[in-house]
Scaffold this motif. Sequence first.
Motif, PDB file in Angstrom:
ATOM      1  N   PHE A  45     -71.937  33.920  38.522  1.00 38.11           N
ATOM      2  CA  PHE A  45     -70.766  34.108  37.680  1.00 38.11           C
ATOM      3  C   PHE A  45     -71.243  34.435  36.267  1.00 38.11           C
ATOM      4  N   THR A  46     -70.327  34.830  35.432  1.00 32.94           N
ATOM      5  CA  THR A  46     -70.637  35.018  34.023  1.00 32.94           C
ATOM      6  C   THR A  46     -69.669  34.180  33.203  1.00 32.94           C
ATOM      7  N   ARG A  47     -70.179  33.615  32.130  1.00 36.12           N
ATOM      8  CA  ARG A  47     -69.339  32.738  31.304  1.00 36.12           C
ATOM      9  C   ARG A  47     -68.400  33.531  30.407  1.00 36.12           C
ATOM     10  N   ARG A  48     -68.753  34.785  30.139  1.00 33.43           N
ATOM     11  CA  ARG A  48     -67.922  35.627  29.281  1.00 33.43           C
ATOM     12  C   ARG A  48     -68.187  37.095  29.617  1.00 33.43           C
ATOM     13  N   LEU A  49     -67.244  37.942  29.281  1.00 32.33           N
ATOM     14  CA  LEU A  49     -67.441  39.378  29.415  1.00 32.33           C
ATOM     15  C   LEU A  49     -68.153  39.903  28.178  1.00 32.33           C
ATOM     16  N   PRO A  50     -68.833  41.046  28.284  1.00 30.28           N
ATOM     17  CA  PRO A  50     -69.419  41.652  27.086  1.00 30.28           C
ATOM     18  C   PRO A  50     -68.354  41.839  26.010  1.00 30.28           C
ATOM     19  N   GLY A  51     -68.766  41.742  24.766  1.00 29.99           N
ATOM     20  CA  GLY A  51     -67.825  41.790  23.660  1.00 29.99           C
ATOM     21  C   GLY A  51     -66.840  42.934  23.729  1.00 29.99           C
ATOM     22  N   GLY A  52     -65.552  42.617  23.693  1.00 28.79           N
ATOM     23  CA  GLY A  52     -64.517  43.628  23.659  1.00 28.79           C
ATOM     24  C   GLY A  52     -64.073  44.156  25.006  1.00 28.79           C
ATOM     25  N   ARG A  53     -64.778  43.826  26.076  1.00 27.01           N
ATOM     26  CA  ARG A  53     -64.417  44.347  27.397  1.00 27.01           C
ATOM     27  C   ARG A  53     -63.229  43.576  27.963  1.00 27.01           C
ATOM     28  N   ARG A  54     -62.392  44.267  28.706  1.00 30.82           N
ATOM     29  CA  ARG A  54     -61.171  43.654  29.243  1.00 30.82           C
ATOM     30  C   ARG A  54     -61.353  43.162  30.680  1.00 30.82           C
ATOM     31  N   TYR A  55     -62.329  43.707  31.396  1.00 29.64           N
ATOM     32  CA  TYR A  55     -62.587  43.312  32.782  1.00 29.64           C
ATOM     33  C   TYR A  55     -64.010  43.719  33.136  1.00 29.64           C
ATOM     34  N   GLY A  56     -64.547  43.113  34.190  1.00 32.40           N
ATOM     35  CA  GLY A  56     -65.844  43.516  34.720  1.00 32.40           C
ATOM     36  C   GLY A  56     -65.654  44.169  36.076  1.00 32.40           C
ATOM     37  N   VAL A  57     -66.695  44.819  36.564  1.00 39.55           N
ATOM     38  CA  VAL A  57     -66.660  45.489  37.866  1.00 39.55           C
ATOM     39  C   VAL A  57     -67.833  45.003  38.706  1.00 39.55           C
ATOM     40  N   VAL A  58     -67.556  44.514  39.903  1.00 36.22           N
ATOM     41  CA  VAL A  58     -68.620  44.068  40.807  1.00 36.22           C
ATOM     42  C   VAL A  58     -69.264  45.305  41.431  1.00 36.22           C
ATOM     43  N   ALA A  59     -70.555  45.471  41.202  1.00 34.19           N
ATOM     44  CA  ALA A  59     -71.287  46.591  41.799  1.00 34.19           C
ATOM     45  C   ALA A  59     -72.694  46.132  42.145  1.00 34.19           C
ATOM     46  N   GLY A  60     -73.259  46.754  43.160  1.00 33.56           N
ATOM     47  CA  GLY A  60     -74.591  46.384  43.616  1.00 33.56           C
ATOM     48  C   GLY A  60     -74.587  45.493  44.833  1.00 33.56           C
ATOM     49  N   THR A  61     -73.410  45.128  45.335  1.00 29.47           N
ATOM     50  CA  THR A  61     -73.341  44.218  46.484  1.00 29.47           C
ATOM     51  C   THR A  61     -74.101  44.772  47.686  1.00 29.47           C
ATOM     52  N   GLY A  62     -73.908  46.047  47.961  1.00 28.62           N
ATOM     53  CA  GLY A  62     -74.631  46.653  49.084  1.00 28.62           C
ATOM     54  C   GLY A  62     -76.127  46.579  48.895  1.00 28.62           C
ATOM     55  N   ARG A  63     -76.600  46.750  47.670  1.00 30.07           N
ATOM     56  CA  ARG A  63     -78.031  46.648  47.398  1.00 30.07           C
ATOM     57  C   ARG A  63     -78.507  45.202  47.514  1.00 30.07           C
ATOM     58  N   VAL A  64     -77.656  44.253  47.145  1.00 31.93           N
ATOM     59  CA  VAL A  64     -78.003  42.839  47.324  1.00 31.93           C
ATOM     60  C   VAL A  64     -78.203  42.520  48.802  1.00 31.93           C
ATOM     61  N   LEU A  65     -77.327  43.036  49.641  1.00 29.47           N
ATOM     62  CA  LEU A  65     -77.457  42.777  51.078  1.00 29.47           C
ATOM     63  C   LEU A  65     -78.770  43.356  51.607  1.00 29.47           C
ATOM     64  N   ASP A  66     -79.135  44.551  51.146  1.00 29.38           N
ATOM     65  CA  ASP A  66     -80.419  45.124  51.540  1.00 29.38           C
ATOM     66  C   ASP A  66     -81.572  44.244  51.071  1.00 29.38           C
ATOM     67  N   ALA A  67     -81.470  43.751  49.831  1.00 31.04           N
ATOM     68  CA  ALA A  67     -82.550  42.939  49.263  1.00 31.04           C
ATOM     69  C   ALA A  67     -82.730  41.635  50.035  1.00 31.04           C
ATOM     70  N   ILE A  68     -81.635  41.003  50.423  1.00 30.32           N
ATOM     71  CA  ILE A  68     -81.729  39.767  51.198  1.00 30.32           C
ATOM     72  C   ILE A  68     -82.351  40.047  52.559  1.00 30.32           C
ATOM     73  N   GLU A  69     -81.929  41.113  53.176  1.00 28.73           N
ATOM     74  CA  GLU A  69     -82.428  41.466  54.501  1.00 28.73           C
ATOM     75  C   GLU A  69     -83.924  41.786  54.477  1.00 28.73           C
ATOM     76  N   ASN A  70     -84.394  42.343  53.367  1.00 23.65           N
ATOM     77  CA  ASN A  70     -85.791  42.773  53.272  1.00 23.65           C
ATOM     78  C   ASN A  70     -86.659  41.803  52.480  1.00 23.65           C
ATOM     79  N   PHE A  71     -86.159  40.592  52.256  1.00 22.23           N
ATOM     80  CA  PHE A  71     -86.925  39.584  51.523  1.00 22.23           C
ATOM     81  C   PHE A  71     -87.932  38.945  52.478  1.00 22.23           C
ATOM     82  N   ARG A  72     -89.118  39.523  52.540  1.00 20.97           N
ATOM     83  CA  ARG A  72     -90.162  39.115  53.475  1.00 20.97           C
ATOM     84  C   ARG A  72     -91.499  39.026  52.755  1.00 20.97           C
ATOM     85  N   PHE A  73     -92.268  38.005  53.056  1.00 23.66           N
ATOM     86  CA  PHE A  73     -93.593  37.840  52.468  1.00 23.66           C
ATOM     87  C   PHE A  73     -94.630  38.324  53.479  1.00 23.66           C
ATOM     88  N   ASP A  74     -95.102  39.558  53.282  1.00 26.10           N
ATOM     89  CA  ASP A  74     -96.080  40.097  54.220  1.00 26.10           C
ATOM     90  C   ASP A  74     -97.487  39.650  53.840  1.00 26.10           C
TER      91      ASP A  74
END
Length: 448
Positions: A45-74
């Motif tokens: 979560f974030t405690r505040r939005l960047p100064g002056g912004r009215r809303y935030g946008v969730v982006a990168g979720t698909g990349r997060v899912l890839d990162a979790i899936e590929n989190f491997r210690f070779d």
Amino acid sequence: MNTADLGLPVEVPSTALFTDQYELTMLQAAMKAGTAGRRSVFEVFTRRLPGGRRYGVVAGTGRVLDAIENFRFDADVLAFLRERGVVDPETCAYLADYRFSGDVWGYPEGEVYFPGSPVLRVEGSFAECVLLETVILSILNHDSAIAAAASRMASAAGDRPLIEMGARRTHELAAVAAARAAYVGGFTSTSDLAAGFRYGIPTVGTSAHAFTLLHDHERDAFRAQVESMGRDTTLLVDTYDVAEAVRTAVEVAGPGLGAVRIDSGDLLLVAHRVRQQLDELGATGTRIIVTSDLDEYAIASLAAAPVDAYGVGTQLVTGSGHPTCSMVYKLVARAESADPAAPLVPVAKKATGGKTSIGGRKWAARRLDADGVAEAEVIGTGPVPDGLADRSLLVELVKGGEVVAREPLDAPRERHVAARAGLPLSATQLSRGEPVIPTEYVPGPTGG
């Protein structure tokens, strides 16, 4: 969309070292203390939005899912950890078999968020959840910042298309992620071929000033480009004299010339002059594309100009002044013991200085007014109040370690358009202001 969706081969690198060392040292210490197996809940979560912004946008979720899936210690990664003495042999042995087996819930990609919104919730043992902190935050903080800037630019542009062209202004890998986030936020195409290859984003591009300067005469450059790319190409007309270049461009390509691009000068004034000249030359269907260090304010100032599309680079890939969202990844609940049946206990940081957190696993819903417009972001840890159960914002993304919410990239793009449309009209104002709706917290029965 990624290369797998396109039927193309893709190399999937491990994301295990996209982390901070203290994630691994915490794991080692928790293993020695016997607490690493405690069931835990982390929230982003974030405690505040960047100064002056009215809303935030969730982006990168698909990349997060890839990162979790590929989190491997070779083997190479483990050898590096052993050689550096980062963790002890017992911890290395645990990491060798690491696979995230927990659950992840979150706001769907493209959704808007506000201060306190639990945009991602990660549940599992402490050991497997703590390791994901840095890679999750690095993706969400970057991509959500770019998407928020893109959304503001898309609002300012109205129905006019936006081209992402910031690859040369940022790290080469960040450029690909930025193009993806910009597409979610409302851009229609990118100049970055790697982004087009990996995510299927439409790509565009014709020529730069160097191509014109290469030739003995501007006419020669225009002729070469038209002969190579066809009359529907875009000719860059501000290398020398704009009026002369426009005249030459129409003479070479004819009135069916696709577009001209203006990359310097007083864009408002020049665009009007170019439109008038094109119309007088019979090129009434030739479009005008403007570039030159645009941001949402410059785009808004051109609303009355005869501009057909915008190309945006530096300001977009740097978040238009806000390159991060300041999201955090905090432990909000953990089991009393390593027993799988042990109840969860809310936990939270209570230090002073504006960094306090609210403990407990949270739900989130958006309350609407009588007209169906959002009026509050409601977050709680107890029962969901009547009337909000069907307004839940969290969706299941990973179940038992398996990704269950993959979707084509157009889905979050369309979702964002709908989410932004559901906010009060003041959400699209570019003037500085507070979040467009307040965040309300509903405590659980014991305040946890």
